[in-house]
Design a protein around this motif. Structure first.
Motif, PDB file in Angstrom:
ATOM      1  N   ILE A  80       2.833  23.971 -15.976  1.00 44.30           N
ATOM      2  CA  ILE A  80       4.029  23.467 -15.113  1.00 44.30           C
ATOM      3  C   ILE A  80       4.555  22.466 -16.016  1.00 44.30           C
ATOM      4  O   ILE A  80       4.186  21.413 -16.061  1.00 44.30           O
ATOM      5  N   ILE A  81       6.038  22.675 -15.965  1.00 46.90           N
ATOM      6  CA  ILE A  81       6.764  21.534 -16.468  1.00 46.90           C
ATOM      7  C   ILE A  81       7.654  20.884 -15.517  1.00 46.90           C
ATOM      8  O   ILE A  81       7.733  19.305 -15.645  1.00 46.90           O
ATOM      9  N   GLY A  82       8.295  21.320 -14.644  1.00 53.03           N
ATOM     10  CA  GLY A  82       9.005  20.625 -13.517  1.00 53.03           C
ATOM     11  C   GLY A  82       8.624  20.804 -12.269  1.00 53.03           C
ATOM     12  O   GLY A  82       8.418  22.208 -11.654  1.00 53.03           O
ATOM     13  N   LEU A  83       8.592  19.996 -11.327  1.00 54.91           N
ATOM     14  CA  LEU A  83       8.111  20.060 -10.076  1.00 54.91           C
ATOM     15  C   LEU A  83       9.525  19.887  -9.331  1.00 54.91           C
ATOM     16  O   LEU A  83      10.676  19.617  -9.814  1.00 54.91           O
ATOM     17  N   PRO A  84       9.486  20.305  -7.938  1.00 52.75           N
ATOM     18  CA  PRO A  84      10.731  20.100  -7.033  1.00 52.75           C
ATOM     19  C   PRO A  84      11.161  18.647  -7.312  1.00 52.75           C
ATOM     20  O   PRO A  84      10.729  17.612  -7.173  1.00 52.75           O
ATOM     21  N   GLY A  85      12.703  18.428  -7.527  1.00 55.02           N
ATOM     22  CA  GLY A  85      13.540  17.505  -7.457  1.00 55.02           C
ATOM     23  C   GLY A  85      13.318  16.945  -9.083  1.00 55.02           C
ATOM     24  O   GLY A  85      14.292  16.004  -9.463  1.00 55.02           O
ATOM     25  N   ASP A  86      12.794  17.670 -10.202  1.00 62.25           N
ATOM     26  CA  ASP A  86      12.481  17.008 -11.391  1.00 62.25           C
ATOM     27  C   ASP A  86      14.063  17.577 -12.047  1.00 62.25           C
ATOM     28  O   ASP A  86      14.502  18.754 -11.828  1.00 62.25           O
ATOM     29  N   ARG A  87      14.285  16.862 -13.013  1.00 63.65           N
ATOM     30  CA  ARG A  87      15.595  17.402 -13.935  1.00 63.65           C
ATOM     31  C   ARG A  87      15.005  17.409 -15.367  1.00 63.65           C
ATOM     32  O   ARG A  87      14.070  16.911 -15.815  1.00 63.65           O
ATOM     33  N   ILE A  88      15.111  18.850 -15.712  1.00 58.60           N
ATOM     34  CA  ILE A  88      14.355  18.976 -17.128  1.00 58.60           C
ATOM     35  C   ILE A  88      15.440  19.189 -18.238  1.00 58.60           C
ATOM     36  O   ILE A  88      16.292  19.909 -18.075  1.00 58.60           O
ATOM     37  N   GLU A  89      15.171  18.764 -19.269  1.00 61.26           N
ATOM     38  CA  GLU A  89      15.879  18.924 -20.741  1.00 61.26           C
ATOM     39  C   GLU A  89      15.170  18.888 -21.944  1.00 61.26           C
ATOM     40  O   GLU A  89      13.999  18.276 -22.017  1.00 61.26           O
ATOM     41  N   VAL A  90      15.220  19.785 -22.915  1.00 57.87           N
ATOM     42  CA  VAL A  90      14.641  19.731 -24.114  1.00 57.87           C
ATOM     43  C   VAL A  90      15.664  19.495 -25.164  1.00 57.87           C
ATOM     44  O   VAL A  90      16.771  20.161 -25.183  1.00 57.87           O
ATOM     45  N   LYS A  91      15.632  18.461 -26.216  1.00 58.09           N
ATOM     46  CA  LYS A  91      16.599  18.154 -27.049  1.00 58.09           C
ATOM     47  C   LYS A  91      15.921  17.605 -28.259  1.00 58.09           C
ATOM     48  O   LYS A  91      14.671  16.890 -28.102  1.00 58.09           O
ATOM     49  N   ASP A  92      16.246  18.270 -29.342  1.00 57.20           N
ATOM     50  CA  ASP A  92      15.432  17.903 -30.537  1.00 57.20           C
ATOM     51  C   ASP A  92      14.004  18.347 -30.380  1.00 57.20           C
ATOM     52  O   ASP A  92      13.028  17.534 -31.078  1.00 57.20           O
ATOM     53  N   ILE A  97      11.782  14.692 -18.881  1.00 54.86           N
ATOM     54  CA  ILE A  97      11.584  15.140 -17.341  1.00 54.86           C
ATOM     55  C   ILE A  97      12.372  13.940 -16.586  1.00 54.86           C
ATOM     56  O   ILE A  97      11.827  12.762 -17.030  1.00 54.86           O
ATOM     57  N   ASN A  98      13.452  14.079 -15.857  1.00 56.90           N
ATOM     58  CA  ASN A  98      13.913  13.001 -15.064  1.00 56.90           C
ATOM     59  C   ASN A  98      14.363  11.888 -16.229  1.00 56.90           C
ATOM     60  O   ASN A  98      14.376  10.626 -16.054  1.00 56.90           O
ATOM     61  N   GLY A  99      14.709  12.325 -17.523  1.00 58.09           N
ATOM     62  CA  GLY A  99      15.342  11.676 -18.385  1.00 58.09           C
ATOM     63  C   GLY A  99      14.362  10.900 -19.384  1.00 58.09           C
ATOM     64  O   GLY A  99      14.691  10.236 -20.211  1.00 58.09           O
ATOM     65  N   LYS A 100      12.881  10.976 -18.953  1.00 58.48           N
ATOM     66  CA  LYS A 100      12.090  10.308 -19.716  1.00 58.48           C
ATOM     67  C   LYS A 100      11.430  11.126 -20.795  1.00 58.48           C
ATOM     68  O   LYS A 100      10.905  12.223 -20.127  1.00 58.48           O
ATOM     69  N   GLY A 122      13.940  25.747 -27.994  1.00 57.22           N
ATOM     70  CA  GLY A 122      15.298  25.403 -28.386  1.00 57.22           C
ATOM     71  C   GLY A 122      15.831  24.560 -27.281  1.00 57.22           C
ATOM     72  O   GLY A 122      15.345  24.222 -26.220  1.00 57.22           O
ATOM     73  N   ASP A 123      16.843  23.680 -27.881  1.00 57.70           N
ATOM     74  CA  ASP A 123      17.579  22.712 -26.926  1.00 57.70           C
ATOM     75  C   ASP A 123      18.051  23.449 -25.797  1.00 57.70           C
ATOM     76  O   ASP A 123      18.695  24.692 -25.679  1.00 57.70           O
ATOM     77  N   PHE A 124      17.865  22.862 -24.382  1.00 59.05           N
ATOM     78  CA  PHE A 124      18.493  23.399 -23.199  1.00 59.05           C
ATOM     79  C   PHE A 124      18.591  22.234 -22.342  1.00 59.05           C
ATOM     80  O   PHE A 124      17.626  21.144 -22.383  1.00 59.05           O
TER      81      PHE A 124
END
Length: 182
Positions: A80-92, A97-100, A122-124
């Motif tokens: 599990i990477i994201g729970l309900p309400g989470d913002r997810i991003e992979v960069k470099d 998760i939620n900007g952290k 990959g970044d997304f």
């Protein structure tokens, strides 16, 4: 004498029946065995390993779960990477998760095997992959630890929480790997 034998047989049958009923209830509602298929969670879990899943766990970030695959009749094992309400991003190659930013120590063995300049993930952004900026209520975003080969939420988007069978709690085969997977 015959009455005593009948009484003993009845007592034995009753004990076996109650034992089987307790086992069935535990397996259906509390825990269940499962088998890992594929290499998407390697090195955390490998193909053909036998695991025990808890059906009563509270789901949290980074839990390894078994769920009904959204694109086949199989069951998948992912993290599990994201729970309900989470913002997810992979960069470099860093998960946010939620900007952290989060360290993912379970990815370290796979990162060691990469050629220089190759990213494991990959970044997304969540919006790029799913069209949504946050994980919707009632859904999860999951990824495999072997990111280069894992078919996960980056491919089939979110999974319904209702499709989760349980959280992986224990590996019992192979015996040399027995224990709690990290």
């Amino acid at each position: 004498m015959k009455a005593d034998i009948n009484k003993e047989i009845f007592s034995l049958v009753k004990s076996i029946f109650f034992s089987l009923a307790i086992v069935a209830i535990c397996r259906y509602f509390i825990f269940s065995p499962s088998t890992v298929h594929g290499e998407s969670m390697s090195p955390t879990l490998k193909d053909h390993e036998k695991i025990i899943i808890s059906k009563v766990s509270k789901l949290e970030h980074f839990d390894v779960i078994v769920f009904h695959a959204p694109d086949s009749d199989a069951n998948y094992v992912k993290r599990i990477i994201g729970l309900p309400g989470d913002r997810i991003e992979v960069k470099d190659d860093i998960l946010y998760i939620n900007g952290k930013p989060y360290k993912e120590p379970y990815l370290k063995p796979n990162r060691k095997n990469l050629f220089p300049g190759i990213k494991l993930t990959g970044d997304f952004t969540l919006k790029e992959i799913t069209g949504k900026s946050k994980v919707p209520k009632g859904y999860l975003f999951v990824m495999g630890d072997n990111r280069l080969v894992s078919k996960d939420s980056r491919h089939f988007k979110f999974i319904p929480i209702q499709s989760v069978i349980g959280e992986v709690k224990f590996r019992y085969y192979p015996l040399k790997e027995m224990g709690i997977p990290e």
